[in-house]
Design a protein around this motif. Sequence first.
Motif, PDB file in Angstrom:
ATOM      1  N   SER A  49     -13.743  30.652 -22.714  1.00  0.00           N
ATOM      2  CA  SER A  49     -14.928  29.846 -22.985  1.00  0.00           C
ATOM      3  C   SER A  49     -14.706  28.355 -22.783  1.00  0.00           C
ATOM      4  N   VAL A  50     -13.507  27.962 -22.357  1.00  0.00           N
ATOM      5  CA  VAL A  50     -13.207  26.547 -22.137  1.00  0.00           C
ATOM      6  C   VAL A  50     -13.334  26.257 -20.639  1.00  0.00           C
ATOM      7  N   LEU A  51     -14.299  25.416 -20.302  1.00  0.00           N
ATOM      8  CA  LEU A  51     -14.553  25.044 -18.920  1.00  0.00           C
ATOM      9  C   LEU A  51     -14.023  23.643 -18.662  1.00  0.00           C
ATOM     10  N   LYS A  52     -13.355  23.494 -17.533  1.00  0.00           N
ATOM     11  CA  LYS A  52     -12.803  22.192 -17.153  1.00  0.00           C
ATOM     12  C   LYS A  52     -13.383  21.825 -15.792  1.00  0.00           C
ATOM     13  N   PHE A  53     -14.101  20.717 -15.757  1.00  0.00           N
ATOM     14  CA  PHE A  53     -14.708  20.251 -14.522  1.00  0.00           C
ATOM     15  C   PHE A  53     -13.891  19.083 -13.989  1.00  0.00           C
ATOM     16  N   ARG A  54     -13.394  19.239 -12.765  1.00  0.00           N
ATOM     17  CA  ARG A  54     -12.604  18.181 -12.114  1.00  0.00           C
ATOM     18  C   ARG A  54     -13.512  17.373 -11.213  1.00  0.00           C
ATOM     19  N   THR A  55     -13.435  16.057 -11.359  1.00  0.00           N
ATOM     20  CA  THR A  55     -14.239  15.162 -10.538  1.00  0.00           C
ATOM     21  C   THR A  55     -13.465  14.763  -9.283  1.00  0.00           C
ATOM     22  N   PRO A  56     -14.176  14.310  -8.247  1.00  0.00           N
ATOM     23  CA  PRO A  56     -13.491  13.894  -7.021  1.00  0.00           C
ATOM     24  C   PRO A  56     -12.540  12.713  -7.249  1.00  0.00           C
ATOM     25  N   TRP A  57     -12.761  11.914  -8.274  1.00  0.00           N
ATOM     26  CA  TRP A  57     -11.912  10.747  -8.533  1.00  0.00           C
ATOM     27  C   TRP A  57     -10.765  11.066  -9.490  1.00  0.00           C
ATOM     28  N   GLY A  58     -10.580  12.355  -9.825  1.00  0.00           N
ATOM     29  CA  GLY A  58      -9.427  12.763 -10.616  1.00  0.00           C
ATOM     30  C   GLY A  58      -9.673  12.883 -12.104  1.00  0.00           C
ATOM     31  N   GLY A  59     -10.881  12.642 -12.545  1.00  0.00           N
ATOM     32  CA  GLY A  59     -11.191  12.786 -13.963  1.00  0.00           C
ATOM     33  C   GLY A  59     -11.503  14.225 -14.324  1.00  0.00           C
ATOM     34  N   CYS A  60     -11.568  14.483 -15.619  1.00  0.00           N
ATOM     35  CA  CYS A  60     -11.891  15.819 -16.115  1.00  0.00           C
ATOM     36  C   CYS A  60     -12.974  15.727 -17.171  1.00  0.00           C
ATOM     37  N   HIS A  61     -13.837  16.700 -17.172  1.00  0.00           N
ATOM     38  CA  HIS A  61     -14.848  16.843 -18.218  1.00  0.00           C
ATOM     39  C   HIS A  61     -14.729  18.269 -18.741  1.00  0.00           C
ATOM     40  N   TYR A  62     -14.761  18.418 -20.064  1.00  0.00           N
ATOM     41  CA  TYR A  62     -14.608  19.730 -20.682  1.00  0.00           C
ATOM     42  C   TYR A  62     -15.899  20.147 -21.365  1.00  0.00           C
ATOM     43  N   GLU A  63     -16.183  21.433 -21.249  1.00  0.00           N
ATOM     44  CA  GLU A  63     -17.269  22.036 -22.000  1.00  0.00           C
ATOM     45  C   GLU A  63     -16.753  23.330 -22.594  1.00  0.00           C
ATOM     46  N   MET A 104     -10.428  18.113 -36.508  1.00  0.00           N
ATOM     47  CA  MET A 104     -11.235  18.329 -35.314  1.00  0.00           C
ATOM     48  C   MET A 104     -11.918  19.679 -35.462  1.00  0.00           C
ATOM     49  N   CYS A 105     -12.913  19.918 -34.624  1.00  0.00           N
ATOM     50  CA  CYS A 105     -13.616  21.191 -34.667  1.00  0.00           C
ATOM     51  C   CYS A 105     -12.878  22.222 -33.809  1.00  0.00           C
ATOM     52  N   LYS A 106     -13.338  23.452 -33.880  1.00  0.00           N
ATOM     53  CA  LYS A 106     -12.706  24.539 -33.124  1.00  0.00           C
ATOM     54  C   LYS A 106     -12.809  24.319 -31.618  1.00  0.00           C
ATOM     55  N   HIS A 107     -13.848  23.621 -31.166  1.00  0.00           N
ATOM     56  CA  HIS A 107     -14.031  23.408 -29.730  1.00  0.00           C
ATOM     57  C   HIS A 107     -12.975  22.448 -29.175  1.00  0.00           C
ATOM     58  N   VAL A 108     -12.688  21.372 -29.904  1.00  0.00           N
ATOM     59  CA  VAL A 108     -11.662  20.420 -29.468  1.00  0.00           C
ATOM     60  C   VAL A 108     -10.297  21.093 -29.500  1.00  0.00           C
ATOM     61  N   LEU A 109     -10.011  21.819 -30.571  1.00  0.00           N
ATOM     62  CA  LEU A 109      -8.736  22.530 -30.654  1.00  0.00           C
ATOM     63  C   LEU A 109      -8.616  23.550 -29.528  1.00  0.00           C
ATOM     64  N   ALA A 110      -9.701  24.241 -29.204  1.00  0.00           N
ATOM     65  CA  ALA A 110      -9.684  25.220 -28.114  1.00  0.00           C
ATOM     66  C   ALA A 110      -9.346  24.549 -26.781  1.00  0.00           C
ATOM     67  N   VAL A 111      -9.875  23.351 -26.536  1.00  0.00           N
ATOM     68  CA  VAL A 111      -9.556  22.638 -25.299  1.00  0.00           C
ATOM     69  C   VAL A 111      -8.063  22.327 -25.240  1.00  0.00           C
ATOM     70  N   HIS A 112      -7.515  21.816 -26.338  1.00  0.00           N
ATOM     71  CA  HIS A 112      -6.075  21.506 -26.369  1.00  0.00           C
ATOM     72  C   HIS A 112      -5.237  22.768 -26.114  1.00  0.00           C
ATOM     73  N   LEU A 113      -5.598  23.866 -26.753  1.00  0.00           N
ATOM     74  CA  LEU A 113      -4.847  25.104 -26.590  1.00  0.00           C
ATOM     75  C   LEU A 113      -5.009  25.679 -25.178  1.00  0.00           C
ATOM     76  N   ALA A 114      -6.231  25.646 -24.658  1.00  0.00           N
ATOM     77  CA  ALA A 114      -6.473  26.169 -23.313  1.00  0.00           C
ATOM     78  C   ALA A 114      -5.701  25.366 -22.276  1.00  0.00           C
ATOM     79  N   CYS A 120      -7.899  27.166 -19.017  1.00  0.00           N
ATOM     80  CA  CYS A 120      -9.205  26.573 -18.740  1.00  0.00           C
ATOM     81  C   CYS A 120      -9.789  27.227 -17.496  1.00  0.00           C
ATOM     82  N   VAL A 121     -11.083  27.472 -17.520  1.00  0.00           N
ATOM     83  CA  VAL A 121     -11.787  27.946 -16.338  1.00  0.00           C
ATOM     84  C   VAL A 121     -12.187  26.691 -15.567  1.00  0.00           C
ATOM     85  N   GLU A 122     -11.550  26.474 -14.416  1.00  0.00           N
ATOM     86  CA  GLU A 122     -11.720  25.207 -13.696  1.00  0.00           C
ATOM     87  C   GLU A 122     -12.781  25.284 -12.608  1.00  0.00           C
ATOM     88  N   HIS A 123     -13.520  24.174 -12.503  1.00  0.00           N
ATOM     89  CA  HIS A 123     -14.551  24.009 -11.487  1.00  0.00           C
ATOM     90  C   HIS A 123     -14.456  22.589 -10.942  1.00  0.00           C
TER      91      HIS A 123
END
Length: 139
Positions: A49-63, A104-114, A120-123
Motif C-alpha cells: 500500500s506504499v506508493l513511491k512516485f519518482r519525479t524527473p528531477w530526482g525527487g520522491c513523493h509518497y502516498e 508518527m502515524c502508521k502511514h509515515v512508519l509504513a513509508v520508512h519500513l517500505a 515501495c510500489v514505484e511509479h
Amino acid sequence: MSTPGLGHVVQAVVSSIDEDNLEEGIDKLRALFPDTTLLAALDLVDRESVLKFRTPWGGCHYEVLGSTATYSVFPRLGWSPDMSCYCTCPAFAFAVLMSESHLMCKHVLAVHLAEQFSKCVEHSIDDNDLLARLTSRVQ
C-alpha cells in the motif's frame, strides 16, 4: 512532535533492521510505538500500500493507500526540528500534532519500513501529474 530528535531515532532504528535481525528491530520499534500502530504499518507494507512516485528531477513523493482514503506522506521534513515528518491523515493531525501522544502515524512508519525493505510500489511521475496529485488531496 513533542520531543525533537525522536524522528531521527525512529529512522535510525528502522535503518538498522534487516532480514538477519528483523525480530530485534521489531522489538526496538515496539519501545517507540503502540502495537496497533506498528502492526498496522507492517500490514500496509505487506499489502503493498506504499506508493513511491519518482519525479524527473530526482525527487520522491509518497502516498499510502489507507482503508478509506489515500494519504500523502512526507517522511523527511528537513526544515523543522520539531516536526521531522507529516501525513495528511486525520490520525496524524490528532495523535501527533494536537495531543502529541504519538511520534508518527502508521502511514509515515509504513513509508520508512517500505523503504528499508524495498517494498515501495514505484511509479514515475511528471511535474504536472505530481501537482495534480498534491492539489487533489487538499480539495
